[in-house]
Design a protein around this motif. Structure first.
Motif, mmCIF file in Angstrom:
data_model
loop_
_atom_site.group_PDB
_atom_site.id
_atom_site.type_symbol
_atom_site.label_atom_id
_atom_site.label_comp_id
_atom_site.label_asym_id
_atom_site.label_seq_id
_atom_site.Cartn_x
_atom_site.Cartn_y
_atom_site.Cartn_z
ATOM 1 N N GLU A 153 0.425 12.176 -25.541
ATOM 2 C CA GLU A 153 0.059 11.828 -24.260
ATOM 3 C C GLU A 153 -1.021 11.657 -23.359
ATOM 4 O O GLU A 153 -1.981 10.739 -22.570
ATOM 5 C CB GLU A 153 0.297 13.425 -22.549
ATOM 6 C CG GLU A 153 1.667 13.082 -22.361
ATOM 7 C CD GLU A 153 2.083 15.017 -21.075
ATOM 8 O OE1 GLU A 153 2.006 14.190 -20.268
ATOM 9 O OE2 GLU A 153 1.591 15.323 -22.229
ATOM 10 N N THR A 154 -2.591 12.727 -24.213
ATOM 11 C CA THR A 154 -3.943 11.836 -23.595
ATOM 12 C C THR A 154 -4.180 10.468 -25.090
ATOM 13 O O THR A 154 -5.673 10.181 -23.729
ATOM 14 C CB THR A 154 -4.414 13.217 -24.814
ATOM 15 O OG1 THR A 154 -3.879 13.953 -24.030
ATOM 16 C CG2 THR A 154 -6.036 12.826 -24.630
ATOM 17 N N ARG A 163 -2.158 8.300 -22.286
ATOM 18 C CA ARG A 163 -2.838 7.839 -20.422
ATOM 19 C C ARG A 163 -4.113 8.006 -20.691
ATOM 20 O O ARG A 163 -4.824 7.795 -18.982
ATOM 21 C CB ARG A 163 -2.425 9.896 -19.930
ATOM 22 C CG ARG A 163 -0.240 9.326 -19.765
ATOM 23 C CD ARG A 163 -0.027 10.309 -19.338
ATOM 24 N NE ARG A 163 -0.716 10.524 -17.420
ATOM 25 C CZ ARG A 163 -0.666 11.442 -17.623
ATOM 26 N NH1 ARG A 163 0.135 12.863 -17.624
ATOM 27 N NH2 ARG A 163 -1.265 11.681 -15.860
ATOM 28 N N VAL A 164 -4.821 8.906 -21.365
ATOM 29 C CA VAL A 164 -6.637 8.730 -21.319
ATOM 30 C C VAL A 164 -7.563 7.362 -22.107
ATOM 31 O O VAL A 164 -8.462 6.953 -21.880
ATOM 32 C CB VAL A 164 -6.915 9.906 -21.467
ATOM 33 C CG1 VAL A 164 -8.401 10.134 -21.348
ATOM 34 C CG2 VAL A 164 -6.736 11.208 -20.422
#
Lengths: 251, 287
Positions: B189-190, B193-194
């Motif tokens: 996810e990191t 999304r980042v």
């Protein structure tokens, strides 16, 4: 007082170097605990062990037990991501994401499955209010967070951490990169936050520890030398090494 | 004291001169292409040249329309990007963020090797393996087609896309990722999304670089695309801007030869446009 975190005989090695030695420490709920000690004494390492951020560093080995609300955080069935939702963290250098203020705050809740725009709006507003920055930036929610001042960025990061409704907030020298005015704002904020949250903060600033903390833990060379009420540690330390450190004889 | 100064100035002068040599070549090529490319366009008429769909340079009544080449180059490049970018992008995320050290070493080595293979080798393998494969798989009389060229180009642009994207992803400050993980986001996810949004300008630059490589490639596509000046069809024999110049240059003369220079000029303008886009993204990713 209820103890939210109980640490028993914690040891930690980076490869062959031992960074924490037999640490025993119980942290009471809804208080501020300051971790002090000279650079390299293990206080930041200890902090990062509590939300298992040390897992990300290769060759780390840990023994001992940490109970969070009675649950062993190193147990096999523990969901690290849920643990980190419960035990939030604020870093030394303000590190907002390169996105809008709103998206920064909404990032955590979205991660944990909240999609409703109305709910997110509420969370963003409440978190920014709790972090005492709402009035300053309520008109700039769509602006990039990197445009804020350092002090505002750090309070934004606190708001971002609050947005996932943690129980504990870990702070790793949260004011060391900030000017005195921003620092005092963050300190005030910490005092308000302890009504709802348990705060554990690393600090190099002795006066800050005295000003804001209820409990103080003094680390030296990976050992927890002394832990107790801040007032007692700073007025009448039990250990000679603590006295030498807080009176500025080394460190 | 004085002598030292003179020596410094002298060395500065040499460096400046060497720097200007490169600029000089760019200017020389630009000026030459413009001068050599304009006459045929004038004679044929710019609209007729760009939009006529018939290229028959050696017919008794020759026609010089390059729309088939332009469209083939655009479609071929677009196809290569559609196939190559997802593969290259995901590979770069994997290598920059997820891969264990050993796998990373092996895969990065393979990517570098891929970048070093001469384009004629790509063409050869495409001709011997890909073209017959397509013929059999899709039951068409000849496998040499736009489709074959797209696949070869997609593979050829992978190294540029992967390497530039990796650089962009590795430049994302660790603090962003730590903040995300500390909020309870998973590593994957990191990254998506980042890290990827933070690297988006660099990744865009990687895609544009891939476009530039694809549109400029001649040898490999000539060997697998059939090289007939038709309007592009996925399974038809086609000719690119690059291959149009290369395939007729050796025997051309007169207006035909001048028209080839005009094609080169059009290709050159495309490349300039792509370079401008590339510089734009690279500049933005630095900010």
């Amino acid at each position: 007082m209820n103890e939210i975190i109980k640490v028993t005989d914690l040891n930690l090695w980076y490869g062959a170097a031992q960074a924490l030695r037999h640490v025993n420490l119980n942290i009471p709920e809804k208080t501020i605990t300051a971790l002090i000690g000279p650079s390299g004494c293990g206080k930041s390492t200890f902090l990062k062990t509590l939300n298992r951020m040390n897992d990300l560093i290769p060759n780390v080995r840990i023994s001992g037990e940490i109970l969070y609300k009675g649950q062993d955080i190193f147990a096999r069935d523990v969901d690290v991501n849920l643990l980190r939702k419960e035990i939030g963290m604020v870093f030394q250098k303000p590190n907002p994401f390169p996105m809008s203020v709103y998206d920064n705050i909404a990032y955590g809740p979205r991660t944990h499955g909240i999609k409703s725009r109305a709910r997110l709006d509420d969370i963003v507003e409440q978190s920014l209010k709790d972090a005492a920055i709402w009035d300053e930036i309520k008109n700039r929610l769509k602006k990039n967070a990197l445009g804020l001042s350092g002090g505002q960025q750090q309070r934004l990061c606190i708001a971002r951490a609050l947005a996932v409704e943690p129980q504990v907030l870990l702070m790793d020298e949260p004011t060391s990169a900030l000017d005195p005015i921003s620092t005092s704002k963050i300190e005030e904020l910490c005092m308000q936050l302890k009504e709802k949250y348990t705060i554990i903060t690393v600090t190099h600033n002795m006066q800050q520890a005295v000003r804001i903390s209820d409990k103080t833990a003094f680390f030296l060379l990976g050992e927890l030398v002394e832990f107790g009420d801040t007032e007692k540690i700073f007025s009448n330390p039990a250990d000679k090494r603590t006295e030498d450190y807080i009176t500025g004889r080394f460190g | 004291m004085k002598k030292q100064r003179a020596f410094e100035d002298f060395v500065h002068g040499i460096f400046l001169f060497l720097g200007l040599v490169t600029v000089g070549f760019v200017l020389l090529i630009t000026v030459y292409l413009v001068i050599a490319g304009i006459p045929a366009i004038r004679e044929i008429g710019i609209l007729n040249f760009l939009f006529n769909i018939k290229w028959a340079s050696t017919a008794s009544e020759p026609s010089y329309g390059i729309l088939p080449f332009i469209l083939t180059s655009v479609y071929g490049t677009a196809g290569a990007i559609i196939l190559g970018v997802p593969v290259g992008f995901l590979t770069s995320v994997y290598l920059a963020k997820l891969a264990p050290e050993k796998i990373r070493t092996v895969v990065s080595g393979a990517v570098s090797l891929l970048a070093g293979i001469p384009s004629v080798v790509y063409g050869l393998v495409g001709m011997m393996v890909l073209v017959p494969g397509i013929r059999r798989l899709f039951h068409i009389p000849d496998g040499a087609s736009l489709f074959a060229a797209i696949i070869v180009l997609a593979i050829m642009i992978l190294p540029s896309i992967i390497n530039v994207s990796i650089t962009a992803l590795e430049a994302v400050p660790r603090e962003y990722e730590d903040a995300s993980l500390a909020l309870g986001a998973t590593p994957v996810e990191t990254y998506f999304r980042v890290s990827v949004p933070a690297a988006k300008s660099g990744i865009a630059a990687a895609v544009v670089l891939g476009v530039g490589r694809a549109i400029g490639e001649a040898m490999a596509v000539m060997m697998v695309s059939g090289n007939a000046p038709n309007m592009p069809e996925l399974f038809g024999s086609v000719r690119f801007l690059t291959t149009a110049v290369a395939s007729e240059m050796s025997y051309s003369s007169g207006l035909q030869r001048q028209a080839l220079f005009s094609i080169a000029l059009v290709l050159f303008l495309f490349i300039m446009l792509i370079n401008a886009a590339l510089n734009f993204f690279l500049k933005r990713s630095k900010e």
